[in-house]
Structure formats: structure tokens, C-alpha cells
Design a protein around this motif. Structure first.
Motif, mmCIF file in Angstrom:
data_model
loop_
_atom_site.group_PDB
_atom_site.id
_atom_site.type_symbol
_atom_site.label_atom_id
_atom_site.label_comp_id
_atom_site.label_asym_id
_atom_site.label_seq_id
_atom_site.Cartn_x
_atom_site.Cartn_y
_atom_site.Cartn_z
ATOM 1 N N ARG A 140 60.826 57.954 81.233
ATOM 2 C CA ARG A 140 61.224 57.694 79.843
ATOM 3 C C ARG A 140 62.744 57.657 79.716
ATOM 4 O O ARG A 140 63.300 56.817 79.027
ATOM 5 N N MET A 141 63.409 58.589 80.379
ATOM 6 C CA MET A 141 64.874 58.633 80.305
ATOM 7 C C MET A 141 65.490 57.401 80.962
ATOM 8 O O MET A 141 66.459 56.846 80.448
ATOM 9 N N ASN A 142 64.932 56.965 82.084
ATOM 10 C CA ASN A 142 65.461 55.771 82.741
ATOM 11 C C ASN A 142 65.222 54.515 81.912
ATOM 12 O O ASN A 142 66.005 53.568 81.984
ATOM 13 N N ALA A 143 64.155 54.509 81.119
ATOM 14 C CA ALA A 143 63.869 53.353 80.269
ATOM 15 C C ALA A 143 64.711 53.369 78.998
ATOM 16 O O ALA A 143 65.177 52.325 78.539
ATOM 17 N N ILE A 144 64.919 54.539 78.425
ATOM 18 C CA ILE A 144 65.584 54.638 77.125
ATOM 19 C C ILE A 144 67.091 54.833 77.257
ATOM 20 O O ILE A 144 67.868 54.225 76.529
ATOM 21 N N ALA A 145 67.495 55.684 78.175
ATOM 22 C CA ALA A 145 68.921 55.988 78.324
ATOM 23 C C ALA A 145 69.301 55.981 79.802
ATOM 24 O O ALA A 145 69.622 57.026 80.376
ATOM 25 N N PRO A 146 69.278 54.809 80.427
ATOM 26 C CA PRO A 146 69.554 54.770 81.872
ATOM 27 C C PRO A 146 70.979 55.199 82.226
ATOM 28 O O PRO A 146 71.178 55.870 83.238
ATOM 29 N N ASN A 147 71.945 54.837 81.401
ATOM 30 C CA ASN A 147 73.330 55.217 81.701
ATOM 31 C C ASN A 147 73.513 56.727 81.623
ATOM 32 O O ASN A 147 74.175 57.329 82.469
ATOM 33 N N LEU A 148 72.925 57.321 80.604
ATOM 34 C CA LEU A 148 73.002 58.772 80.447
ATOM 35 C C LEU A 148 72.311 59.474 81.615
ATOM 36 O O LEU A 148 72.815 60.472 82.135
ATOM 37 N N SER A 149 71.187 58.930 82.045
ATOM 38 C CA SER A 149 70.450 59.517 83.168
ATOM 39 C C SER A 149 71.264 59.483 84.450
ATOM 40 O O SER A 149 71.251 60.436 85.226
#
Length: 164
Positions: A140-149
Motif C-alpha cells: 500500500r505504501m509503495n502504491a500510495i507514497a512511493p517516494n516517502l517509502s
């Protein structure tokens, strides 16, 4: 009323906050699972430690400890148990078997073993679910906030989103 109801449903269905909600729920559940796993694993070690106190220093990983308890039950069964699927290091397995022979722990009744095994089963199943939930959160994090991840990692990124 039909139009306003439809408009409200549309706004809720495509709300950008909804995506964040799944991450917030997942990170909250992950934290709760960690606490529960630690509490239950500590109880398994404490309870089984009366029977085989030396095992806690030999098998340090809580999931492995619980799996050994599930597979063997009492320390007498360690002599013949094949632990290669749980413990990768053969020297640890050999050390565990030798220590079980000379352990100073108390004996357990069948009822004690059943209860300890039930608790160890919970530790193993919650740990497996935690792995599954972490994979879900990572995806979910890679899909929604990849840069933040990439910058801070999935867990820290999810905590930042939950805190925002």
C-alpha cells in the motif's frame, strides 16, 4: 434526497482520505500485534522456562522458541525430534538436545503441555499474520507514497501518514 445521497456516496467512495485510512488502520494493527506477540511470547518463555529454563538462552528468536515448543512438547521429546526445519544451525540443535538431557527444570503434566502449546500456537499464528500484514502495508505504501517509502521506509512513512 436521491441526488444529495448519491453525491455524498460518490465523495466518500473517491475520498483521498480513504486511502490513508487503510494505512492508518494497518499501522495501528501492526503495533497492536507487536505488543500482543511480545506479551504472549514472553509468557510462553516464562511458562515453558519452568520445564526447560536453559532453552531461552539457546533459542533466542521467539517464533523459533514457540515452534520448538509446539514440535517437541516436553524436553524428553527433543532427543528424537528433527528440528532442522525450525533451527537452521545444526550446532544449535545439537546444543539444545544435549542441554535437554541435563536440564534442571521441573516436570510438566499433559495439561500443562497442552496449555503451553495452545499459547505457542497463538504466537506462531499471530507472527505469521504480522508478516502478511506488513507485506500488505508495504504494498500500500509503495502504491500510495512511493517516494516517502524510499526515503524513510514503509513503517516510518506509514507512521507519518497516520500522524498527519
Amino acid at each position: 434526497m436521491g441526488l444529495s445521497h448519491s453525491l455524498s456516496r460518490y465523495k466518500l467512495k473517491f475520498s483521498p482520505d480513504k486511502v490513508d485510512t487503510m494505512i492508518v488502520q494497518a499501522i495501528g494493527l501492526l503495533d497492536e500485534l507487536d505488543k500482543e506477540i511480545n506479551t504472549y511470547a514472553m509468557r510462553v518463555k516464562e511458562w515453558y522456562g519452568w520445564h526447560f529454563p536453559e532453552m531461552a538462552k539457546i533459542v533466542v528468536e521467539t517464533i523459533d522458541y514457540s515452534r520448538v515448543v509446539l514440535k517437541c512438547g516436553t524436553r524428553v521429546n527433543l532427543r528424537t525430534a528433527d528440528l532442522s526445519d525450525i533451527l537452521e544451525d545444526e550446532s544449535v540443535v545439537q546444543n539444545l538436545k544435549e542441554t535437554a538431557e541435563i536440564s534442571m527444570g521441573t516436570e510438566l503434566t499433559d495439561l500443562d503441555v497442552d496449555n503451553i502449546k495452545a499459547l505457542a500456537t497463538e504466537v506462531v499464528s499471530m507472527s505469521e499474520y504480522r508478516i502478511q500484514l506488513f507485506d500488505y502495508l508495504k504494498n500500500r505504501m509503495n502504491a500510495i507514497a512511493p517516494n516517502l517509502s524510499v526515503m524513510v521506509g514503509e513503517l516510518v512513512g506509514a507512521r507519518l501518514i497516520a500522524h498527519a
